[in-house]
Design an enzyme around this catalytic site. Structure first.
Site, PDB file in Angstrom:
ATOM      1  N   TYR A   6       0.838  -1.196   0.000  1.00 48.49           N
ATOM      2  CA  TYR A   6       0.000   0.000   0.000  1.00 48.49           C
ATOM      3  C   TYR A   6       0.882   1.259   0.000  1.00 48.49           C
ATOM      4  CZ  TYR A   6      -2.618   3.944   1.715  1.00 48.49           C
ATOM      5  OH  TYR A   6      -3.144   5.196   1.843  1.00 48.49           O
TER       6      TYR A   6
ATOM      7  N   HIS B  45      -1.063  17.285  -1.933  1.00 47.14           N
ATOM      8  CA  HIS B  45      -1.443  17.703  -0.577  1.00 47.14           C
ATOM      9  C   HIS B  45      -0.990  19.124  -0.255  1.00 47.14           C
ATOM     10  CE1 HIS B  45      -3.574  14.552   1.543  1.00 47.14           C
ATOM     11  NE2 HIS B  45      -2.841  13.651   0.906  1.00 47.14           N
TER      12      HIS B  45
ATOM     13  N   ASN C 136       2.195  10.567   6.744  1.00 49.22           N
ATOM     14  CA  ASN C 136       1.096   9.791   7.307  1.00 49.22           C
ATOM     15  C   ASN C 136       1.349   9.538   8.791  1.00 49.22           C
ATOM     16  OD1 ASN C 136      -0.280   6.488   6.859  1.00 49.22           O
ATOM     17  ND2 ASN C 136      -1.362   8.387   7.135  1.00 49.22           N
TER      18      ASN C 136
ATOM     19  N   ARG D  44     -11.411  30.623  47.983  1.00 48.83           N
ATOM     20  CA  ARG D  44     -11.496  29.445  48.841  1.00 48.83           C
ATOM     21  C   ARG D  44     -11.360  28.144  48.051  1.00 48.83           C
ATOM     22  NH1 ARG D  44     -17.041  27.814  51.515  1.00 48.83           N
ATOM     23  NH2 ARG D  44     -17.476  29.965  50.932  1.00 48.83           N
TER      24      ARG D  44
END
Length: 519
Positions: free
Chosen positions: A66, A96, A208, A292
Site C-alpha cells: 500500500y 497535498h 502519514n 477558597r
C-alpha cells in the site's frame, strides 16, 4: 561569565534513536535549548536500513505494498506500474499542498520536525537513514518549512501540513530562514544540502503520522504546567491583597479529599500565605469561591497533567504511519496508527482545564477591583489620591479586557474530537480532529496567559495598596519576592496610564517562564 551561565547558553543534544524521548526534549529543540542529532550507533542505523532494504526486495519480487505500488487512501485499489513507483511520493506531497491559515511559528515548526524524526527513528517506517539525516540538516541549518496550520483532520495523520516538510526535503516550496521566507531550493543550495529524491514509501512515511498535533501538544503541555504554578502564586497574592483567610488551605482539611494535585496546590498556598495573622477583627469567616476553592479549580489541571504527559509522550514515542514495516519478521502491517485520538482527548481536556484557570482568575480580579468585596481597598484599585482621585479609574478597563479574554477562552472549549467528518470517499470516515484540538488548546493558552498578565498587574497593585491600608500584614518570603520581581517591571498605577506595554511585558515574562515557582 560564570561556567554555569555558559552551560545554560550552550544547547544540549537530544539523540534520536529507538529510545524514549520526553516532552522536554521536543520543547527544548523548539526553543533552541537543544540540538537534534541522529544516533550514529551502528546497530540503530542497521535497524533503520533493514526496513528500506526489505521494501526494496518486495518491489523486486513484484509485491503489492500500500502506498508504494498502489494509490493512496481510497485509491488503494489502483495498482501503480513499477516504472511509475519512483514518481508516486512526489505526487503525494504535491497534491497535498493545499494548506491555508497562519503559518506555524519557527518554534512550532522545529517541534514538528523533531516529532516526525522521533517517530521515523523507531524503525518501522521503511525509510532510509539519509531521510532521517536530512531532517536533522534542516534543523541544524535553521531551514524551517513554511507550514500552513489549517487543513488536517488528524487521520490519516497530518497529511497536508506534513506535505510541506516532505516538499522542502526535496528542495520544493518555501522555508523560514532567519525570519525571512526563502525558496527551499535556494536555501538548500546555499546551505550545501542536496535535495532528496524520496524512495518508495518515504513520502507516505513523512506525511502519514501525528507529528504536527504531537508537537503542538508538547508545547501546550509545557505552558499549561507553568500556568498551574503561576495561577497558584497569583491566587496567594490575591488572597493577601484582600486580607483573606489562609486557613482555607489547611493541611488537615485537604487530607480529607485525596486528590494529589489539588493537595499540592493547597500546600503551595500554605507556604505562600501567613496564617498567624488571620485572627483579626472584621475578617470574613469564608472567602468567596474564587479564593477558597482555588485549589479545587487549579487542582483539576494539576491532577490531569500526569495523564496528559503519558498520552503525549506515548504518541511522541510511537511509530504512527501506515503501513508499518516489520523488517525483522518480513511483514508489512496495515493499520491505523496515524489516528490522533489520544492527542485529541488530551488537548480537548487540557484546554478545558486551562480555560477554567482563566475563569478563576477573572473572578478573583472582579473581587479585587470591587470596593464592596476587596476588604478596604480603593475602587478599581486606583492609587490616585487627593484632588485628582475623581478623574482616575485605575484598573477598570483592564478588568473589562480580562473578562473578554476569559469569555473567548471559555467559548473555545468545545471539544474538537466530537466533530469528526467523513472524508476522502469515506475511506477516512472517522477522524480524530487532533490537530484542530491542539491548535484550539494553544489559542486557549494564549488567551489564558493574557488573563494571567492582567492579574499580575492587578495583584501587584493590590498587594501594594494592602501594605498601605494594613501595614501590620507581612507577606511570607516567596510572596514578597514575587512582589519585588513584579515591582521591578510594573510601576504602581497612581495616575491612569496605558497598560498595554505592561501587559506585553508580562506576556514575555510568562512565556519565558521567568519566575521560579514552587521547586
Amino acid at each position: 561569565m560564570h561556567l554555569a551561565d555558559i552551560a545554560q547558553l550552550t544547547p544540549r543534544t537530544v539523540r534520536f534513536d529507538q529510545n524514549r524521548l520526553t516532552i522536554e526534549d521536543i520543547v527544548d529543540i523548539a526553543h533552541g535549548r537543544a540540538n537534534a542529532a541522529l544516533s550514529d550507533d551502528p546497530a540503530f542505523r542497521a535497524a533503520i536500513q533493514r526496513g528500506a532494504d526489505f521494501l526494496d526486495r518486495l518491489l523486486r519480487e513484484d509485491g503489492t505494498i500500500y502506498g508504494v505500488t498502489t494509490g493512496y487512501g481510497d485509491s488503494c485499489t489502483v495498482n501503480v506500474p513499477l516504472d511509475l513507483v519512483p514518481d508516486l511520493p512526489h505526487h503525494l506531497y504535491t497534491y497535498h499542498g493545499v494548506g491555508l491559515g497562519e503559518y506555524f511559528t519557527p518554534a512550532q515548526t522545529r517541534a514538528i520536525l523533531a516529532s516526525r524524526l522521533a517517530s521515523l527513528s523507531k524503525g518501522y517506517s521503511g525509510v532510509s537513514v539519509e531521510l532521517l539525516l536530512q531532517i536533522t540538516r534542516l534543523l541544524d541549518a535553521g531551514l524551517l518549512p513554511l507550514i500552513p496550520s489549517e487543513g488536517s483532520v488528524g487521520a490519516s495523520g497530518d497529511l497536508t501540513p506534513l506535505s510541506y516538510l516532505a516538499a522542502v526535503l526535496c528542495g520544493e516550496r518555501e522555508v523560514w530562514r532567519d525570519g525571512a521566507q526563502v525558496p527551499a531550493a535556494q536555501a538548500l543550495r546555499e546551505a550545501g544540502i542536496a535535495p532528496l529524491r524520496l524512495r518508495p514509501k518515504e513520502g507516505l512515511a513523512i506525511m502519514n503520522g501525528t507529528a504536527v498535533m504531537t508537537a503542538l501538544a508538547c508545547l501546550a503541555y509545557a505552558r499549561a504546567e507553568y500556568l498551574t504554578k503561576l495561577s497558584t502564586r497569583i491566587t496567594a497574592m490575591a488572597s493577601f491583597a484582600m486580607d483573606g483567610n489562609a486557613h482555607h488551605f489547611d493541611e488537615v482539611l485537604f487530607a480529607a479529599k485525596p486528590h494529589g494535585g489539588m493537595q499540592q496546590v493547597a500546600a503551595w498556598l500554605r507556604g505562600d500565605l501567613p496564617t498567624s495573622q488571620w485572627e483579626r477583627n472584621g475578617k470574613r469567616l469564608q472567602d468567596r469561591y474564587s479564593i477558597r476553592c482555588a485549589p479545587h479549580v487549579i487542582g483539576v489541571l494539576a491532577d490531569a497533567m500526569p495523564m496528559f504527559r503519558t498520552m503525549i509522550e506515548n504518541e511522541l514515542n510511537s511509530a504512527n504511519d501506515n503501513p508499518l514495516i516489520d523488517a525483522d519478521n518480513e511483514r508489512v502491517l496495515h493499520g491505523g496508527h496515524f489516528y490522533g485520538g489520544h492527542i485529541a482527548f488530551a488537548m480537548d481536556g487540557m484546554k478545558n482545564a486551562v480555560a477554567n484557570l482563566a475563569d478563576l482568575l477573572d473572578r478573583q480580579m472582579a473581587l479585587l477591583v470591587d470596593s464592596r468585596y476587596n476588604h478596604g481597598l480603593p475602587a478599581n484599585l486606583s492609587g490616585a489620591k487627593g484632588e485628582r482621585a475623581p478623574i482616575n479609574h485605575g484598573l477598570k478597563a483592564l478588568q473589562i479586557s480580562a473578562s473578554a479574554w476569559t469569555a473567548e477562552a471559555l467559548k473555545a472549549t468545545m471539544p474538537a474530537s466530537v466533530f469528526s467528518r467523513s472524508t476522502e470517499c469515506h475511506n477516512q470516515d472517522k477522524v480524530s480532529m487532533g490537530t484542530i484540538a491542539a491548535r484550539d488548546c494553544l489559542r486557549v493558552l494564549d488567551l489564558t496567559e493574557q488573563v494571567v498578565a492582567a492579574l499580575l498587574i492587578t495583584v501587584r497593585q493590590g498587594v501594594w495598596l494592602r501594605r498601605q491600608v494594613s501595614p501590620e500584614l507581612q507577606a511570607h518570603a516567596a510572596l514578597a519576592a514575587m512582589q519585588d520581581a513584579l515591582a521591578a517591571d510594573i510601576k504602581p498605577v497612581e495616575e491612569d496610564r496605558r497598560l498595554e506595554p505592561d501587559l506585553r511585558l508580562m506576556l514575555e515574562r510568562i512565556r519565558a517562564q521567568a519566575w521560579d515557582l514552587y521547586a
